[in-house]
Design a protein around this motif. Structure first.
Motif, PDB file in Angstrom:
ATOM      1  N   GLN A  48      56.136  82.553 -14.084  1.00  0.00           N
ATOM      2  CA  GLN A  48      57.618  82.150 -15.022  1.00  0.00           C
ATOM      3  C   GLN A  48      57.708  83.532 -15.755  1.00  0.00           C
ATOM      4  O   GLN A  48      58.892  83.567 -15.961  1.00  0.00           O
ATOM      5  CB  GLN A  48      57.372  80.835 -15.946  1.00  0.00           C
ATOM      6  N   GLN A  49      56.832  84.079 -16.334  1.00  0.00           N
ATOM      7  CA  GLN A  49      57.032  85.436 -16.786  1.00  0.00           C
ATOM      8  C   GLN A  49      57.703  86.662 -16.156  1.00  0.00           C
ATOM      9  O   GLN A  49      58.679  87.222 -16.689  1.00  0.00           O
ATOM     10  CB  GLN A  49      55.633  86.035 -17.802  1.00  0.00           C
ATOM     11  N   ALA A  50      57.054  86.493 -14.778  1.00  0.00           N
ATOM     12  CA  ALA A  50      57.559  87.632 -14.122  1.00  0.00           C
ATOM     13  C   ALA A  50      58.971  87.295 -13.568  1.00  0.00           C
ATOM     14  O   ALA A  50      59.648  88.145 -13.604  1.00  0.00           O
ATOM     15  CB  ALA A  50      56.270  87.562 -12.642  1.00  0.00           C
ATOM     16  N   ILE A  51      59.084  86.042 -13.320  1.00  0.00           N
ATOM     17  CA  ILE A  51      60.500  85.733 -12.857  1.00  0.00           C
ATOM     18  C   ILE A  51      61.559  86.189 -14.207  1.00  0.00           C
ATOM     19  O   ILE A  51      62.834  86.593 -13.991  1.00  0.00           O
ATOM     20  CB  ILE A  51      60.564  84.112 -12.655  1.00  0.00           C
ATOM     21  N   ALA A  52      61.155  85.564 -15.263  1.00  0.00           N
ATOM     22  CA  ALA A  52      62.131  85.823 -16.439  1.00  0.00           C
ATOM     23  C   ALA A  52      62.240  87.465 -16.682  1.00  0.00           C
ATOM     24  O   ALA A  52      63.337  88.124 -16.872  1.00  0.00           O
ATOM     25  CB  ALA A  52      61.473  85.614 -17.761  1.00  0.00           C
ATOM     26  N   GLU A  53      61.240  88.250 -16.323  1.00  0.00           N
ATOM     27  CA  GLU A  53      61.141  89.736 -16.538  1.00  0.00           C
ATOM     28  C   GLU A  53      62.131  90.433 -15.332  1.00  0.00           C
ATOM     29  O   GLU A  53      62.905  91.401 -15.612  1.00  0.00           O
ATOM     30  CB  GLU A  53      59.845  90.255 -16.310  1.00  0.00           C
ATOM     31  N   LYS A  54      61.926  89.911 -14.011  1.00  0.00           N
ATOM     32  CA  LYS A  54      62.716  90.223 -13.011  1.00  0.00           C
ATOM     33  C   LYS A  54      64.298  90.096 -13.415  1.00  0.00           C
ATOM     34  O   LYS A  54      65.071  90.963 -13.037  1.00  0.00           O
ATOM     35  CB  LYS A  54      62.283  89.770 -11.650  1.00  0.00           C
TER      36      LYS A  54
END
Length: 77
Positions: A34-40
């Protein structure tokens, strides 16, 4: 819920298991994804904003440093 299968280096897997052995690994990996998605998504929004700024700058006439300084002086008065 979906199952995800992927490979990681053995040393990373071992360290992850040592550090998170007593925790819900699925929840940890979900949070990281979820963090990776938000960062992307944030990176994509930033790139779009940069592209819009650059496009706007292409359509504007250049302003000299003297004109900028003059405008600043006028605003200060």
């Amino acid at each position: 819920m979906a199952t995800v299968n992927f490979s990681v280096p053995e040393d990373v897997r071992q360290e992850f298991n040592q550090l998170f052995g007593n925790e819900n690994k699925s929840a940890i990996l979900t949070r990281l994804m979820q963090q990776a998605i938000a960062e992307k998504k944030q990176q994509q929004r930033r790139q779009l904003a940069i592209d819009k700024i650059l496009q706007l700058r292409e359509s504007q006439d250049p302003v000299s440093a003297a004109d900028i300084n003059k405008a600043r002086d006028e605003l200060r008065s």
